[in-house]
Write an enzyme that holds these catalytic residues in place. Structure first.
Site, short mmCIF file in Angstrom:
data_model
loop_
_atom_site.label_atom_id
_atom_site.label_comp_id
_atom_site.label_asym_id
_atom_site.label_seq_id
_atom_site.Cartn_x
_atom_site.Cartn_y
_atom_site.Cartn_z
CG ASN A 1 -28.73 -3.71 4.65
OD1 ASN A 1 -28.03 -2.69 4.45
ND2 ASN A 1 -29.68 -4.38 3.52
CG MET B 1 -38.27 -11.41 4.87
SD MET B 1 -38.00 -10.09 4.05
CE MET B 1 -39.52 -10.15 2.76
CG HIS C 1 -38.52 -0.17 4.53
ND1 HIS C 1 -39.10 -1.39 4.29
CD2 HIS C 1 -40.31 0.36 3.58
CE1 HIS C 1 -40.28 -1.29 3.53
NE2 HIS C 1 -40.23 -1.00 3.02
CG LEU D 1 -44.89 -3.53 8.33
CD1 LEU D 1 -44.13 -4.70 9.41
CD2 LEU D 1 -45.63 -4.68 7.08
CG ASP D 2 -41.74 -1.60 6.90
OD1 ASP D 2 -41.46 -1.66 7.74
OD2 ASP D 2 -42.59 -2.48 6.18
CD GLU E 1 -31.31 -1.27 1.94
OE1 GLU E 1 -31.13 -2.22 2.89
OE2 GLU E 1 -31.86 -0.89 0.82
C1 GRF Z 1 -33.11 -5.48 2.45
O1 GRF Z 1 -33.43 -4.90 0.91
C2 GRF Z 1 -32.68 -4.29 3.02
O2 GRF Z 1 -33.56 -2.73 3.24
C3 GRF Z 1 -34.60 -5.11 3.44
O3 GRF Z 1 -34.80 -5.75 2.74
C4 GRF Z 1 -33.39 -5.90 1.88
C5 GRF Z 1 -32.37 -7.23 2.57
O4 GRF Z 1 -31.25 -7.16 1.90
N1 GRF Z 1 -35.90 -4.83 4.62
P1 GRF Z 1 -29.82 -7.94 3.06
O5 GRF Z 1 -30.16 -9.64 3.68
O6 GRF Z 1 -29.28 -7.03 3.61
O7 GRF Z 1 -29.14 -7.90 1.98
#
Ligand code: GRF
Length: 224
Positions: A24, A100, A119, A154-155, A184
């Site tokens: 992303n 994370m 998310h 959260l979320d 995404e």
């Molecule tokens: C994605 O699916 C995002 O929605 C979630 O964690 C994942 C991260 O993927 N929060 P990346 O590191 O952006 O490839």
């Protein structure tokens, strides 16, 4: 003249927080390469030195910071250091992209209205971890992804935009994740653009996005 003024206007400085792959983040970096994109990725911060996304960012010449959460006595002390790093880069918007770490309440309060997350589900369904497993176990026929403001819950912050994808017979966590991830990568850069253009407002916990075409805040997967 208006065009020239727009060109001279400073771009929104975005700080991206990652912990891993960073796809992303890479989508945001790609989008920001367009001359008319109103935001730039000004720094990438990871809590893990081995996050693959850090290499991607470095290759693109974007300043990176690694702040390991290990060794901090509590979440808030770590969060304050992350925040200081972002402030050093004069960040106007924090974009979580696979970061994370659960934040202490201090961080989302400090960055209230200036921090967004993506998310991989249609929130409020399936917050937290193992999102695609939750979706498959629930037997839903549609899933997707959500971009929302971050609050201490959260979320659960105000939803800005979503993208929907079908859940197909025979889907696994991997196939569903991949289908969602493609959306995404479409959705996140759009939301950052709207934020940078000053189109996004929150009132009573609900988001409105001004002057975008009807339906712009809900994408549908062109697949299958
Ligand atoms: C994605 O699916 C995002 O929605 C979630 O964690 C994942 C991260 O993927 N929060 P990346 O590191 O952006 O490839």
């Amino acid at each position: 003249m208006a065009k020239l003024r727009a060109k001279l206007r400073a771009k929104l400085r975005v700080g991206v927080l990652i912990s891993g792959r960073g796809s992303n983040m890479a989508a945001l970096i790609q989008a920001a390469k367009a001359a008319d994109y109103p935001a730039e990725i000004a720094c990438v911060v990871s809590n893990r030195a081995d996050a693959a996304g850090l290499d991607t960012a470095r290759r693109e010449g974007i300043p990176t910071e690694t702040i390991s959460h290990r060794g901090y006595p509590d979440r808030e002390t770590f969060d304050r250091d992350v925040s200081a790093a972002l402030e050093k880069h004069c960040i106007g918007l924090v974009a979580l992209a696979g970061f994370m770490r659960i934040q202490s309440p201090w961080f989302p309060q400090h960055w209230a209205g200036r921090q967004i997350n993506i998310h991989p589900s249609l929130l409020p369904a399936f917050p937290g971890l193992h999102v695609q497993r939750q979706a498959l176990d629930a037997g839903v026929r549609v899933s997707g992804c959500t971009v929302h403001f971050v609050t201490p819950d959260l979320d659960a912050g105000p939803i800005i935009a979503q993208a929907a994808v079908p859940v197909l017979v025979g889907d696994t966590e991997e196939t569903l994740s991949a289908r969602i991830l493609r959306q995404e990568h479409r959705l996140y850069p759009r939301v950052v653009r709207w934020f940078a253009e000053g189109r996004i407002a929150i009132a009573d916990g609900r988001v409105t996005v001004r002057d975008v075409p009807p339906g712009a805040t809900l994408l549908f997967s062109p697949e299958p």
